[in-house]
Design a protein around this motif. Structure first.
Motif, PDB file in Angstrom:
ATOM      1  N   ALA A  47      16.209 -36.613  13.777  1.00 56.19           N
ATOM      2  CA  ALA A  47      17.075 -36.101  12.704  1.00 56.19           C
ATOM      3  C   ALA A  47      16.564 -34.723  12.281  1.00 56.19           C
ATOM      4  O   ALA A  47      15.422 -34.590  11.837  1.00 56.19           O
ATOM      5  CB  ALA A  47      17.074 -37.072  11.534  1.00 56.19           C
ATOM      6  N   HIS A  48      17.408 -33.727  12.432  1.00 58.25           N
ATOM      7  CA  HIS A  48      17.048 -32.332  12.163  1.00 58.25           C
ATOM      8  C   HIS A  48      17.013 -32.069  10.653  1.00 58.25           C
ATOM      9  O   HIS A  48      18.015 -32.241   9.982  1.00 58.25           O
ATOM     10  CB  HIS A  48      18.102 -31.447  12.838  1.00 58.25           C
ATOM     11  N   ARG A  49      15.874 -31.683  10.139  1.00 59.83           N
ATOM     12  CA  ARG A  49      15.631 -31.529   8.688  1.00 59.83           C
ATOM     13  C   ARG A  49      15.876 -32.858   7.956  1.00 59.83           C
ATOM     14  O   ARG A  49      16.386 -32.876   6.831  1.00 59.83           O
ATOM     15  CB  ARG A  49      16.507 -30.413   8.100  1.00 59.83           C
ATOM     16  N   SER A  76      11.876 -37.775  12.397  1.00 58.66           N
ATOM     17  CA  SER A  76      12.536 -36.988  11.370  1.00 58.66           C
ATOM     18  C   SER A  76      11.829 -35.638  11.310  1.00 58.66           C
ATOM     19  O   SER A  76      10.623 -35.572  11.081  1.00 58.66           O
ATOM     20  CB  SER A  76      12.438 -37.726  10.033  1.00 58.66           C
ATOM     21  N   GLU A  77      12.611 -34.581  11.532  1.00 57.95           N
ATOM     22  CA  GLU A  77      12.032 -33.236  11.581  1.00 57.95           C
ATOM     23  C   GLU A  77      12.030 -32.631  10.184  1.00 57.95           C
ATOM     24  O   GLU A  77      12.919 -32.922   9.369  1.00 57.95           O
ATOM     25  CB  GLU A  77      12.862 -32.391  12.560  1.00 57.95           C
ATOM     26  N   PHE A  78      11.033 -31.790   9.899  1.00 56.09           N
ATOM     27  CA  PHE A  78      10.995 -31.092   8.605  1.00 56.09           C
ATOM     28  C   PHE A  78      10.202 -29.798   8.775  1.00 56.09           C
ATOM     29  O   PHE A  78       9.437 -29.641   9.725  1.00 56.09           O
ATOM     30  CB  PHE A  78      10.372 -31.985   7.512  1.00 56.09           C
ATOM     31  N   ASP A  79      10.416 -28.861   7.842  1.00 58.52           N
ATOM     32  CA  ASP A  79       9.855 -27.509   7.948  1.00 58.52           C
ATOM     33  C   ASP A  79       8.834 -27.266   6.839  1.00 58.52           C
ATOM     34  O   ASP A  79       9.079 -27.638   5.688  1.00 58.52           O
ATOM     35  CB  ASP A  79      10.973 -26.478   7.797  1.00 58.52           C
ATOM     36  N   VAL A  80       7.748 -26.616   7.217  1.00 60.07           N
ATOM     37  CA  VAL A  80       6.681 -26.401   6.228  1.00 60.07           C
ATOM     38  C   VAL A  80       6.269 -24.926   6.158  1.00 60.07           C
ATOM     39  O   VAL A  80       6.010 -24.294   7.183  1.00 60.07           O
ATOM     40  CB  VAL A  80       5.448 -27.279   6.557  1.00 60.07           C
ATOM     41  N   PHE A  91      10.473 -27.017   3.184  1.00 57.53           N
ATOM     42  CA  PHE A  91      11.731 -26.308   2.961  1.00 57.53           C
ATOM     43  C   PHE A  91      12.042 -25.518   4.229  1.00 57.53           C
ATOM     44  O   PHE A  91      11.125 -25.130   4.948  1.00 57.53           O
ATOM     45  CB  PHE A  91      11.593 -25.341   1.765  1.00 57.53           C
ATOM     46  N   HIS A  92      13.322 -25.285   4.483  1.00 56.81           N
ATOM     47  CA  HIS A  92      13.642 -24.561   5.714  1.00 56.81           C
ATOM     48  C   HIS A  92      13.627 -23.041   5.567  1.00 56.81           C
ATOM     49  O   HIS A  92      12.900 -22.337   6.271  1.00 56.81           O
ATOM     50  CB  HIS A  92      14.988 -25.001   6.298  1.00 56.81           C
ATOM     51  N   ASP A  93      14.458 -22.533   4.662  1.00 60.31           N
ATOM     52  CA  ASP A  93      14.644 -21.070   4.599  1.00 60.31           C
ATOM     53  C   ASP A  93      13.382 -20.386   4.084  1.00 60.31           C
ATOM     54  O   ASP A  93      12.541 -21.010   3.435  1.00 60.31           O
ATOM     55  CB  ASP A  93      15.823 -20.725   3.674  1.00 60.31           C
ATOM     56  N   PHE A 140       6.856 -32.343  12.680  1.00 60.62           N
ATOM     57  CA  PHE A 140       6.354 -31.377  11.696  1.00 60.62           C
ATOM     58  C   PHE A 140       6.529 -29.958  12.242  1.00 60.62           C
ATOM     59  O   PHE A 140       5.801 -29.541  13.142  1.00 60.62           O
ATOM     60  CB  PHE A 140       4.860 -31.682  11.493  1.00 60.62           C
ATOM     61  N   GLU A 141       7.511 -29.234  11.710  1.00 61.04           N
ATOM     62  CA  GLU A 141       7.646 -27.827  12.128  1.00 61.04           C
ATOM     63  C   GLU A 141       6.857 -26.942  11.181  1.00 61.04           C
ATOM     64  O   GLU A 141       7.145 -26.860   9.982  1.00 61.04           O
ATOM     65  CB  GLU A 141       9.112 -27.364  12.154  1.00 61.04           C
ATOM     66  N   LEU A 142       5.887 -26.259  11.740  1.00 59.33           N
ATOM     67  CA  LEU A 142       5.152 -25.277  10.965  1.00 59.33           C
ATOM     68  C   LEU A 142       5.885 -23.947  11.118  1.00 59.33           C
ATOM     69  O   LEU A 142       5.999 -23.413  12.229  1.00 59.33           O
ATOM     70  CB  LEU A 142       3.711 -25.181  11.468  1.00 59.33           C
ATOM     71  N   LYS A 143       6.416 -23.432  10.027  1.00 58.09           N
ATOM     72  CA  LYS A 143       7.179 -22.179  10.077  1.00 58.09           C
ATOM     73  C   LYS A 143       6.230 -21.019  10.404  1.00 58.09           C
ATOM     74  O   LYS A 143       5.032 -21.092  10.149  1.00 58.09           O
ATOM     75  CB  LYS A 143       7.890 -21.904   8.748  1.00 58.09           C
ATOM     76  N   SER A 144       6.829 -19.945  10.934  1.00 58.18           N
ATOM     77  CA  SER A 144       6.024 -18.762  11.254  1.00 58.18           C
ATOM     78  C   SER A 144       5.631 -18.059   9.958  1.00 58.18           C
ATOM     79  O   SER A 144       6.417 -18.003   9.013  1.00 58.18           O
ATOM     80  CB  SER A 144       6.841 -17.812  12.123  1.00 58.18           C
TER      81      SER A 144
HETATM   82 MG    MG Z   1      13.018 -26.891  11.745  1.00 55.37          MG
END
Ligand code: MG
Length: 275
Positions: A47-49, A76-80, A91-93, A140-144
């Protein structure tokens, strides 16, 4: 004379038994091999986000994680992001209500609300909730972050928190930043790390020690040979963000290992239809 007639049928019978035994063993072997192979091929849904296109939910909310867990998706995917003072938040943005997360201290962000009324979750709050939900893997997506140095700091904070919560085995890391992906792999070598940016071949990913690729499906449509190359190298393939039913079918038929989507329930049905 009698001996001759007695022995012969016995020998023939023995050969017959041996033949039957060999056939049964062969059959058993086929079953043992075929079952795990077909099971392995089944595409898993992420599941994206989180599962957010559902009542009361919002992207990257704790509710979206709970909903993903309820429908039993693989992950379950999420952004950090890290705040200016090193608090990891989900949060994504890059901005929340006009405030750039990475250059704002947490105190200025902590009361901001998501569209479903939840407060902006910190990674710690998110993981604490995840710990009680046993099923869903944490993608776990680690944002740039702004610099390679900052990427490495973010990776360290992420890995320390996941390990501290004893969630290492339920976590898989993904990142667009090669610097962050390398650091995540260095700090947590047994945890799968997938690279998102789409510019490295399966061979290059293998050399870096990553678990596989997690690319925009358009990259894989351009390089369909990467499905087989990845498989030969024992790398996993994941595609995002697959919301179009036609593309879901195409990717599942290509044998993609994971499908990241905003429509996880539709994807689960598609997996049963096309695998
Ligand atoms: Mg993401």
């Amino acid at each position: 004379f009698f001996g001759y007639f007695w022995i012969k049928p016995k020998v023939t019978y023995k050969i017959y038994i041996m033949k039957q035994l060999k056939l049964s063993l062969l059959f058993l072997l086929c079953v043992l091999v075929a079952v795990p192979v077909s099971a392995k091929r089944k595409t898993k849904v992420i599941a994206h986000r989180g599962y957010w296109k559902t009542e009361g939910s919002a992207q990257n909310s704790i509710r979206s994680l709970e909903r993903a867990n309820e429908i039993k998706v693989y992950g379950s995917e999420f952004d950090v992001h890290l705040t200016a003072d090193n608090v990891p938040v989900v949060f994504h943005d890059s901005k929340i209500q006009g405030k750039p997360i990475q250059t704002t201290p947490y105190a200025e962000l902590k009361d901001l609300k998501l569209p479903n009324g939840e407060t902006l979750p910190t990674l710690e709050q998110y993981l604490d909730r995840a710990k009680k939900l046993k099923k869903t893997k944490l993608i776990f997506e680690l944002k740039s972050h702004a610099t390679p140095q900052r990427d490495r700091e973010a990776a360290k904070i992420a890995v320390d928190m996941v390990n501290g919560k004893k969630l290492t085995k339920r976590t898989e890391y993904i990142a667009f930043s090669l610097e962050a992906a390398k650091e995540l792999h260095r700090l947590s070598p047994k945890t799968p790390v997938y690279y998102l940016n789409g510019d490295l071949s399966p061979k290059q990913l293998k050399e870096l020690g990553f678990a596989g690729l997690d690319y925009n499906y358009k990259v894989m449509q351009k390089h369909p040979e990467w499905f087989a190359e990845a498989k030969d190298l024992k790398l996993k393939t994941n595609v995002w963000t697959v919301d179009d039913p036609q593309v879901m079918k195409e990717m599942i038929e290509n044998g993609v290992d994971f499908l990241t989507t905003d429509y996880p329930e539709e994807a689960q049905k598609a997996v049963h239809l096309y695998r």
